[in-house]
Design an enzyme around this catalytic site. Structure first.
Site, PDB file in Angstrom:
ATOM      1  N   GLY A 114       5.777   0.989  -1.608  1.00 44.63           N
ATOM      2  CA  GLY A 114       5.554   0.496  -0.253  1.00 44.63           C
ATOM      3  C   GLY A 114       6.214  -0.851  -0.053  1.00 44.63           C
ATOM      4  O   GLY A 114       7.165  -1.214  -0.759  1.00 44.63           O
ATOM      5  N   GLU A 170       6.876  -0.321  -6.598  1.00 39.95           N
ATOM      6  CA  GLU A 170       8.250  -0.096  -6.117  1.00 39.95           C
ATOM      7  C   GLU A 170       8.273  -0.623  -4.703  1.00 39.95           C
ATOM      8  O   GLU A 170       7.596  -0.069  -3.820  1.00 39.95           O
ATOM      9  CB  GLU A 170       8.570   1.399  -6.115  1.00 39.95           C
ATOM     10  N   CYS A 209      13.874   2.966   1.521  1.00 42.66           N
ATOM     11  CA  CYS A 209      13.942   1.723   0.738  1.00 42.66           C
ATOM     12  C   CYS A 209      15.356   1.528   0.212  1.00 42.66           C
ATOM     13  O   CYS A 209      15.746   0.425  -0.128  1.00 42.66           O
ATOM     14  CB  CYS A 209      12.960   1.783  -0.424  1.00 42.66           C
TER      15      CYS A 209
HETATM   16  P1  NAP Z   1       3.096  -0.279   3.359  1.00 46.74           P
HETATM   17  O1  NAP Z   1       2.778  -0.740   4.708  1.00 46.74           O
HETATM   18  O2  NAP Z   1       3.262  -1.302   2.316  1.00 46.74           O
HETATM   19  O3  NAP Z   1       1.962   0.782   2.952  1.00 46.74           O
HETATM   20  C1  NAP Z   1       1.865   1.298   1.629  1.00 46.74           C
HETATM   21  C2  NAP Z   1       0.388   1.416   1.260  1.00 46.74           C
HETATM   22  O4  NAP Z   1      -0.174   0.117   1.090  1.00 46.74           O
HETATM   23  C3  NAP Z   1      -0.440   2.118   2.323  1.00 46.74           C
HETATM   24  O5  NAP Z   1      -1.393   2.954   1.677  1.00 46.74           O
HETATM   25  C4  NAP Z   1      -1.119   0.970   3.020  1.00 46.74           C
HETATM   26  O6  NAP Z   1      -2.366   1.370   3.540  1.00 46.74           O
HETATM   27  C5  NAP Z   1      -1.347  -0.021   1.911  1.00 46.74           C
HETATM   28  N1  NAP Z   1      -1.423  -1.413   2.396  1.00 46.74           N
HETATM   29  C6  NAP Z   1      -0.655  -2.005   3.325  1.00 46.74           C
HETATM   30  N2  NAP Z   1      -0.970  -3.318   3.444  1.00 46.74           N
HETATM   31  C7  NAP Z   1      -1.961  -3.547   2.560  1.00 46.74           C
HETATM   32  C8  NAP Z   1      -2.726  -4.706   2.206  1.00 46.74           C
HETATM   33  N3  NAP Z   1      -2.495  -5.887   2.767  1.00 46.74           N
HETATM   34  N4  NAP Z   1      -3.660  -4.571   1.262  1.00 46.74           N
HETATM   35  C9  NAP Z   1      -3.890  -3.376   0.692  1.00 46.74           C
HETATM   36  N5  NAP Z   1      -3.220  -2.256   0.976  1.00 46.74           N
HETATM   37  C10 NAP Z   1      -2.254  -2.333   1.906  1.00 46.74           C
HETATM   38  O7  NAP Z   1       4.476   0.540   3.336  1.00 46.74           O
HETATM   39  P2  NAP Z   1       4.892   1.794   4.203  1.00 46.74           P
HETATM   40  O8  NAP Z   1       5.013   1.451   5.639  1.00 46.74           O
HETATM   41  O9  NAP Z   1       4.078   2.957   3.835  1.00 46.74           O
HETATM   42  O10 NAP Z   1       6.359   2.087   3.641  1.00 46.74           O
HETATM   43  C11 NAP Z   1       7.482   1.369   4.026  1.00 46.74           C
HETATM   44  C12 NAP Z   1       7.846   0.322   2.994  1.00 46.74           C
HETATM   45  O11 NAP Z   1       7.881   0.910   1.701  1.00 46.74           O
HETATM   46  C13 NAP Z   1       9.211  -0.265   3.206  1.00 46.74           C
HETATM   47  O12 NAP Z   1       9.150  -1.638   2.927  1.00 46.74           O
HETATM   48  C14 NAP Z   1      10.080   0.465   2.200  1.00 46.74           C
HETATM   49  O13 NAP Z   1      11.231  -0.240   1.821  1.00 46.74           O
HETATM   50  C15 NAP Z   1       9.116   0.635   1.072  1.00 46.74           C
HETATM   51  N6  NAP Z   1       9.445   1.760   0.208  1.00 46.74           N
HETATM   52  C16 NAP Z   1       9.799   1.528  -1.074  1.00 46.74           C
HETATM   53  C17 NAP Z   1      10.162   2.592  -1.893  1.00 46.74           C
HETATM   54  C18 NAP Z   1      10.604   2.378  -3.310  1.00 46.74           C
HETATM   55  O14 NAP Z   1      10.699   3.350  -4.031  1.00 46.74           O
HETATM   56  N7  NAP Z   1      10.887   1.172  -3.730  1.00 46.74           N
HETATM   57  C19 NAP Z   1      10.108   3.899  -1.400  1.00 46.74           C
HETATM   58  C20 NAP Z   1       9.698   4.099  -0.089  1.00 46.74           C
HETATM   59  C21 NAP Z   1       9.361   3.023   0.709  1.00 46.74           C
HETATM   60  P3  NAP Z   1      -2.806   1.070   5.053  1.00 46.74           P
HETATM   61  O15 NAP Z   1      -1.670   1.448   5.905  1.00 46.74           O
HETATM   62  O16 NAP Z   1      -4.048   1.882   5.197  1.00 46.74           O
HETATM   63  O17 NAP Z   1      -3.024  -0.402   5.125  1.00 46.74           O
END
Ligand code: NAP
Length: 450
Positions: A192, A216, A253
């Protein structure tokens, strides 16, 4: 957690072939429901049926890759050394180093990969291969799909009389935080954003018993064009760049976030002309769209930056946007162009002298992937490749960063902020070593089974 721990205890000594059978049962069950699963995912994410059915295939292929490796004995092998008589350091007891499951793993998937980084995605596959139980934090971007995948995985496990609680889930942001702090969780696999990954990493580190956090995260993936490549195929490069940066509405990502090219190639004008022909795009969730608008707004009105579009359309869709940045601005770590803007945007930096491109490539910040477009034998291309090797988890020659091949040797990760553990990967067979703990058995009695 109690149920996951119970399942973990029952499954602790499961042989590699038993783990393989469990993983294959899950893959088969998912494959039996491809249409229905992709349909549900499409309703929740708008990623489109072709992409989503492809992602299911990728996900079950990945599950079977681990099952195959377990059966072939090509992962998690023990290493034995017979005893050597005599005093140390030459003399030593018999030692066998083997792997045991690390324990229950908490898994957080990302919005943009509902299958490949979802309930039965790569983290779950590698944790099950290591012999671990998992508790998945369901993503709010695809709750119905998460529940359905959970039901299918559990019924697949039950059908082969494996503990169905090997796969469980929680939902909700607070529940996710509590999961990382819960007694009994022994590791976290997270995919994320940087902000969420950092917050949860810190929860894992603050526990009375800190646990490994394999995050990641996000990355400003650079693509650099050599002078020869720019001279001989700039049209083709512009088309490839636009296709890669807008794939999945830029919600990868691995999106090419920064293009570094000779000024004379005119790549910004070429790319903007191609973007003008594209329709508006629907992002995964209204929140992600709002964050995209906010991201684009941070670029607008700055003299060092030229923004190709305001990113809004009348019907709530977003438009793809190119941000042209001066070299100096990009080298400033506090500039907005140094932050991920998740969605169909990319920054273009141009250079007069290849040494300026090297300066950009040598920024002290990890990335998931970097690409070089060049011509065979071009000396500067080799310098670019070596510069990227120091910063990236994956380096690509004459290709685009989107599309992480599921192959045994794959590396998906990189130095901070691309990931929290640069020595590990979340894709490829080595992903299993995040969740398998080595233990040295010294003079282990032969009458006790290993
Ligand atoms: P995200 O907003 O970080 O959400 C990922 C998880 O974290 C969700 O279950 C979310 O739950 C939880 N979360 C978010 N903020 C939190 C906090 N402050 N405390 C605790 N938990 C929290 O990411 P996303 O929108 O799903 O995905 C997009 C991001 O992921 C982009 O930045 C992308 O580059 C990255 N990504 C990285 C990879 C890799 O392999 N490196 C792959 C895909 C995506 P809630 O929504 O319920 O808060």
């Amino acid at each position: 957690m109690e149920r996951a721990r119970g399942a973990q205890d029952r499954w602790w000594g499961a042989a590699p072939s038993e783990r393989a059978t469990a993983i294959e049962a899950i893959a088969d069950e998912v494959d039996r429901h491809v249409e229905e699963l992709a349909q549900t995912a499409n309703e929740e994410t708008h990623l489109g049926m072709p992409r989503l059915t492809g992602e299911v295939a990728r996900t079950t292929f990945q599950l079977r890759m681990f099952a195959g490796a377990l059966r072939a004995g090509s992962i998690l092998n023990a290493q034995s050394e017979a005893s050597v008589p005599g005093p140390p350091p030459q003399g030593h007891p018999a030692i066998t180093r083997r792997y045991v499951p690390i324990g229950v793993v908490a898994i957080f998937g990302a919005s943009n990969f509902p299958f490949a980084f979802g309930v039965v995605g790569g983290d779950t596959a590698s944790a099950l291969a290591a012999g671990c139980a998992v508790v998945v934090k369901e993503h709010p971007g695809h709750p119905r799909l998460s529940q359905r995948l959970l039901t299918l995985a559990r019924s697949a496990l039950a059908s082969i009389e494996a503990p169905e609680d090997l796969v469980g889930s929680v939902a909700g942001i607070q529940e996710g935080i509590e999961l990382v702090g819960a007694p009994g969780v022994r590791a976290v696999g997270f995919t994320g954003s940087l902000a969420a990954g950092r917050a949860l990493h810190d929860v894992a580190a603050r526990r009375p018993d800190p646990i490994p956090f394999f995050g990641e995260l996000s990355s400003l993936n650079p693509v650099v064009i050599t002078p020869e490549a720019a001279r001989t195929r700039s049209e083709e490069i512009a088309a490839g760049f636009v296709e890669s940066m807008t794939l999945g509405a830029g919600q990868f990502c691995t999106k090419p976030a920064v293009l570094i090219a000779p000024t004379s190639a005119g790549l910004a004008e070429k790319a903007i002309a191609l973007l003008e022909g594209l329709p508006g795009m629907t992002l995964l969730t209204p929140d992600i769209a709002a964050r995209y608008y906010q991201g684009i707004a941070t670029f607008v009105g700055r003299p060092e930056l030229k923004v190709s579009s305001s990113s809004t359309t009348s019907d709530g869709q977003v438009t793809a946007t190119i941000i042209e940045s001066t070299l100096e601005e990009f080298l400033n770590p506090d500039s907005p162009v140094r932050h991920e803007c998740f969605g169909p945007s990319a920054v273009i930096v141009t250079y007069e002298d290849p040494r300026q491109a090297l300066e950009v490539l040598n920024i002290d910040e990890g990335v998931l992937v970097g690409c070089v477009h060049g011509v065979d034998g071009e000396e500067i291309a080799a310098d670019f490749l070596h510069a990227l090797e120091r910063r990236a988890g994956r380096v690509v020659w004459n290709g685009w960063p989107t599309g992480v091949a599921v192959a045994g040797a794959q590396m998906h990760g990189g130095p901070w902020p691309a990931s929290t553990q640069s020595v590990h990967t979340s894709v490829g067979l080595n992903a299993v070593y995040r969740f398998a703990r080595p233990v040295a058995l010294q003079d282990w009695p032969s009458w006790v089974e290993v």
